[in-house]
Design a protein around this motif. Structure first.
Motif, PDB file in Angstrom:
ATOM      1  N   ALA A  52       0.862  -1.188   0.000  1.00 25.61           N
ATOM      2  CA  ALA A  52       0.000   0.000   0.000  1.00 25.61           C
ATOM      3  C   ALA A  52       0.893   1.230   0.000  1.00 25.61           C
ATOM      4  CB  ALA A  52      -0.908   0.009   1.222  1.00 25.61           C
ATOM      5  N   GLN A  53       0.459   2.247  -0.735  1.00 26.07           N
ATOM      6  CA  GLN A  53       1.195   3.496  -0.793  1.00 26.07           C
ATOM      7  C   GLN A  53       0.234   4.658  -0.608  1.00 26.07           C
ATOM      8  OE1 GLN A  53       3.898   3.935  -4.059  1.00 26.07           O
ATOM      9  NE2 GLN A  53       3.970   6.127  -3.879  1.00 26.07           N
ATOM     10  N   ALA A  54       0.546   5.523   0.349  1.00 28.28           N
ATOM     11  CA  ALA A  54      -0.238   6.738   0.586  1.00 28.28           C
ATOM     12  C   ALA A  54       0.561   7.913   0.040  1.00 28.28           C
ATOM     13  CB  ALA A  54      -0.515   6.929   2.066  1.00 28.28           C
ATOM     14  N   VAL A  55      -0.060   8.671  -0.837  1.00 28.84           N
ATOM     15  CA  VAL A  55       0.594   9.823  -1.458  1.00 28.84           C
ATOM     16  C   VAL A  55      -0.189  11.070  -1.085  1.00 28.84           C
ATOM     17  CG1 VAL A  55       1.273  10.904  -3.640  1.00 28.84           C
ATOM     18  CG2 VAL A  55       1.386   8.417  -3.390  1.00 28.84           C
ATOM     19  N   PHE A  56       0.503  12.079  -0.559  1.00 31.74           N
ATOM     20  CA  PHE A  56      -0.142  13.350  -0.273  1.00 31.74           C
ATOM     21  C   PHE A  56      -0.234  14.133  -1.574  1.00 31.74           C
ATOM     22  CE2 PHE A  56       0.952  11.883   3.874  1.00 31.74           C
ATOM     23  CZ  PHE A  56      -0.106  12.331   4.642  1.00 31.74           C
ATOM     24  N   ASN A  57      -1.445  14.441  -2.002  1.00 35.05           N
ATOM     25  CA  ASN A  57      -1.696  14.985  -3.329  1.00 35.05           C
ATOM     26  C   ASN A  57      -1.054  16.341  -3.587  1.00 35.05           C
ATOM     27  OD1 ASN A  57      -3.226  12.676  -3.602  1.00 35.05           O
ATOM     28  ND2 ASN A  57      -5.150  13.693  -3.145  1.00 35.05           N
ATOM     29  N   ALA A  58      -0.971  17.211  -2.608  1.00 34.98           N
ATOM     30  CA  ALA A  58      -0.450  18.564  -2.820  1.00 34.98           C
ATOM     31  C   ALA A  58       1.037  18.570  -3.149  1.00 34.98           C
ATOM     32  CB  ALA A  58      -0.712  19.430  -1.591  1.00 34.98           C
ATOM     33  N   THR A  59       1.794  17.668  -2.563  1.00 38.57           N
ATOM     34  CA  THR A  59       3.247  17.710  -2.733  1.00 38.57           C
ATOM     35  C   THR A  59       3.790  16.547  -3.549  1.00 38.57           C
ATOM     36  OG1 THR A  59       3.637  16.453  -0.728  1.00 38.57           O
ATOM     37  CG2 THR A  59       3.540  18.861  -0.517  1.00 38.57           C
ATOM     38  N   LYS A  65       4.494   3.993   2.952  1.00 36.36           N
ATOM     39  CA  LYS A  65       4.260   2.650   2.418  1.00 36.36           C
ATOM     40  C   LYS A  65       4.036   1.659   3.543  1.00 36.36           C
ATOM     41  CE  LYS A  65       6.906   3.470  -1.720  1.00 36.36           C
ATOM     42  NZ  LYS A  65       7.978   3.086  -2.581  1.00 36.36           N
ATOM     43  N   ARG A  66       3.246   0.617   3.217  1.00 32.54           N
ATOM     44  CA  ARG A  66       3.027  -0.519   4.119  1.00 32.54           C
ATOM     45  C   ARG A  66       3.044  -1.781   3.285  1.00 32.54           C
ATOM     46  NH1 ARG A  66      -1.926  -0.879   7.386  1.00 32.54           N
ATOM     47  NH2 ARG A  66      -0.692  -2.487   8.353  1.00 32.54           N
ATOM     48  N   LYS A  67       3.385  -2.909   3.918  1.00 31.21           N
ATOM     49  CA  LYS A  67       3.369  -4.225   3.278  1.00 31.21           C
ATOM     50  C   LYS A  67       2.875  -5.242   4.286  1.00 31.21           C
ATOM     51  CE  LYS A  67       7.272  -3.344   0.256  1.00 31.21           C
ATOM     52  NZ  LYS A  67       8.494  -3.879  -0.319  1.00 31.21           N
ATOM     53  N   GLY A  68       2.304  -6.333   3.794  1.00 32.27           N
ATOM     54  CA  GLY A  68       1.861  -7.396   4.674  1.00 32.27           C
ATOM     55  C   GLY A  68       0.879  -8.321   3.991  1.00 32.27           C
ATOM     56  N   LEU A  74     -10.115  -6.414  -0.120  1.00 31.80           N
ATOM     57  CA  LEU A  74      -9.448  -5.117  -0.028  1.00 31.80           C
ATOM     58  C   LEU A  74      -8.362  -4.920  -1.084  1.00 31.80           C
ATOM     59  CD1 LEU A  74      -9.077  -4.977   3.855  1.00 31.80           C
ATOM     60  CD2 LEU A  74     -10.809  -3.861   2.438  1.00 31.80           C
ATOM     61  N   CYS A  75      -8.088  -5.969  -1.865  1.00 38.71           N
ATOM     62  CA  CYS A  75      -7.010  -5.918  -2.850  1.00 38.71           C
ATOM     63  C   CYS A  75      -7.346  -5.003  -4.016  1.00 38.71           C
ATOM     64  CB  CYS A  75      -6.727  -7.314  -3.389  1.00 38.71           C
ATOM     65  SG  CYS A  75      -5.861  -8.356  -2.210  1.00 38.71           S
ATOM     66  N   ASN A  76      -6.279  -4.405  -4.567  1.00 40.26           N
ATOM     67  CA  ASN A  76      -6.351  -3.589  -5.777  1.00 40.26           C
ATOM     68  C   ASN A  76      -7.428  -2.511  -5.683  1.00 40.26           C
ATOM     69  OD1 ASN A  76      -4.272  -5.247  -6.820  1.00 40.26           O
ATOM     70  ND2 ASN A  76      -5.806  -6.771  -7.363  1.00 40.26           N
ATOM     71  N   THR A  77      -7.368  -1.768  -4.595  1.00 43.99           N
ATOM     72  CA  THR A  77      -8.323  -0.687  -4.368  1.00 43.99           C
ATOM     73  C   THR A  77      -7.576   0.629  -4.191  1.00 43.99           C
ATOM     74  OG1 THR A  77      -8.317  -1.056  -1.975  1.00 43.99           O
ATOM     75  CG2 THR A  77     -10.006  -2.201  -3.253  1.00 43.99           C
ATOM     76  N   THR A  78      -8.292   1.703  -4.413  1.00 46.90           N
ATOM     77  CA  THR A  78      -7.769   3.047  -4.193  1.00 46.90           C
ATOM     78  C   THR A  78      -8.791   3.804  -3.371  1.00 46.90           C
ATOM     79  OG1 THR A  78      -6.599   3.003  -6.302  1.00 46.90           O
ATOM     80  CG2 THR A  78      -6.967   5.161  -5.317  1.00 46.90           C
ATOM     81  N   SER A  79      -8.317   4.532  -2.357  1.00 47.36           N
ATOM     82  CA  SER A  79      -9.208   5.344  -1.536  1.00 47.36           C
ATOM     83  C   SER A  79      -8.552   6.700  -1.288  1.00 47.36           C
ATOM     84  CB  SER A  79      -9.522   4.641  -0.214  1.00 47.36           C
ATOM     85  OG  SER A  79      -8.333   4.370   0.490  1.00 47.36           O
ATOM     86  N   THR A  80      -9.369   7.665  -0.892  1.00 51.71           N
ATOM     87  CA  THR A  80      -8.861   9.017  -0.634  1.00 51.71           C
ATOM     88  C   THR A  80      -9.306   9.473   0.744  1.00 51.71           C
ATOM     89  OG1 THR A  80     -10.803  10.004  -1.670  1.00 51.71           O
ATOM     90  CG2 THR A  80      -8.879   9.663  -3.073  1.00 51.71           C
ATOM     91  N   GLY A  81      -8.621  10.479   1.267  1.00 48.39           N
ATOM     92  CA  GLY A  81      -8.969  11.054   2.559  1.00 48.39           C
ATOM     93  C   GLY A  81      -8.204  12.335   2.756  1.00 48.39           C
ATOM     94  N   SER A  82      -8.288  12.895   3.955  1.00 49.98           N
ATOM     95  CA  SER A  82      -7.526  14.097   4.256  1.00 49.98           C
ATOM     96  C   SER A  82      -7.162  14.132   5.733  1.00 49.98           C
ATOM     97  CB  SER A  82      -8.296  15.355   3.868  1.00 49.98           C
ATOM     98  OG  SER A  82      -9.436  15.494   4.680  1.00 49.98           O
ATOM     99  N   THR A  89      -4.091  10.000  -1.228  1.00 50.13           N
ATOM    100  CA  THR A  89      -4.645   8.860  -1.954  1.00 50.13           C
ATOM    101  C   THR A  89      -3.877   7.609  -1.525  1.00 50.13           C
ATOM    102  OG1 THR A  89      -5.143  10.261  -3.848  1.00 50.13           O
ATOM    103  CG2 THR A  89      -5.095   7.896  -4.241  1.00 50.13           C
ATOM    104  N   VAL A  90      -4.615   6.557  -1.199  1.00 45.27           N
ATOM    105  CA  VAL A  90      -4.003   5.290  -0.809  1.00 45.27           C
ATOM    106  C   VAL A  90      -4.329   4.247  -1.882  1.00 45.27           C
ATOM    107  CG1 VAL A  90      -3.908   3.454   0.905  1.00 45.27           C
ATOM    108  CG2 VAL A  90      -4.216   5.823   1.642  1.00 45.27           C
ATOM    109  N   SER A  91      -3.288   3.642  -2.447  1.00 47.28           N
ATOM    110  CA  SER A  91      -3.451   2.571  -3.437  1.00 47.28           C
ATOM    111  C   SER A  91      -2.934   1.274  -2.831  1.00 47.28           C
ATOM    112  CB  SER A  91      -2.666   2.889  -4.701  1.00 47.28           C
ATOM    113  OG  SER A  91      -3.094   4.103  -5.254  1.00 47.28           O
ATOM    114  N   GLN A  92      -3.717   0.212  -2.939  1.00 45.93           N
ATOM    115  CA  GLN A  92      -3.343  -1.097  -2.404  1.00 45.93           C
ATOM    116  C   GLN A  92      -3.319  -2.095  -3.547  1.00 45.93           C
ATOM    117  OE1 GLN A  92      -5.254  -0.707   1.993  1.00 45.93           O
ATOM    118  NE2 GLN A  92      -6.595  -1.531   0.460  1.00 45.93           N
TER     119      GLN A  92
END
Length: 126
Positions: A52-59, A65-68, A74-82, A89-92
């Motif tokens: 999984a990788q979380a990217v801050f959109n502004a910068t 990153k996380r692994k496990g 939950l596989c191959n999903t993308t979600s957003t938050g603030s 954006t988090v991509s798994q």
């Protein structure tokens, strides 16, 4: 005949247990550094390796990153938050062979990791 059938069931069960997927784990990572990492044997409820990788959109500079191991739903999903007005954006992504989610990256002591994170965050605001 009945004992033979139970013996076969036990043998098949042994192979299923022995064939558990092994995945790299990383609780907290940035770039190619993993601050808390190892390997794990996945359970039947989480039969996939993931990254999984979380990217801050502004910068796009600070990437966490996380692994496990992960459940298939939950596989191959993308979600957003603030967080405090910073959108992310988090991509798994998942895979299903031993250690397929990449090598455990270089591990650093937690104090070095926190220092690097603070420098990265501070440099985005100056």
């Amino acid at each position: 005949m009945n004992k033979f059938m139970w013996g076969c069931v036990a043998l098949v069960g042994l192979f299923v247990v022995a064939e558990s997927l092994k995945c790299n784990t990383c609780s907290v990572g940035m770039a190619s550094f993993c601050f808390i990492g190892s390997t794990a044997e996945c359970s039947t409820s989480e039969p996939n390796c993931f990254t999984a990788q979380a990217v801050f959109n502004a910068t796009n500079i600070l990437n966490l990153k996380r692994k496990g191991c992960m459940a298939t739903t939950l596989c191959n999903t993308t979600s957003t938050g603030s967080i405090l007005t910073a959108d992310y954006t988090v991509s798994q992504t998942c895979c299903s062979t031993d250690l397929c989610n990449g090598a455990v990256a270089i591990q650093l002591p937690l104090t070095v990791a926190l220092g690097a994170a603070l420098v990265a965050i501070w440099s985005t605001f100056t």
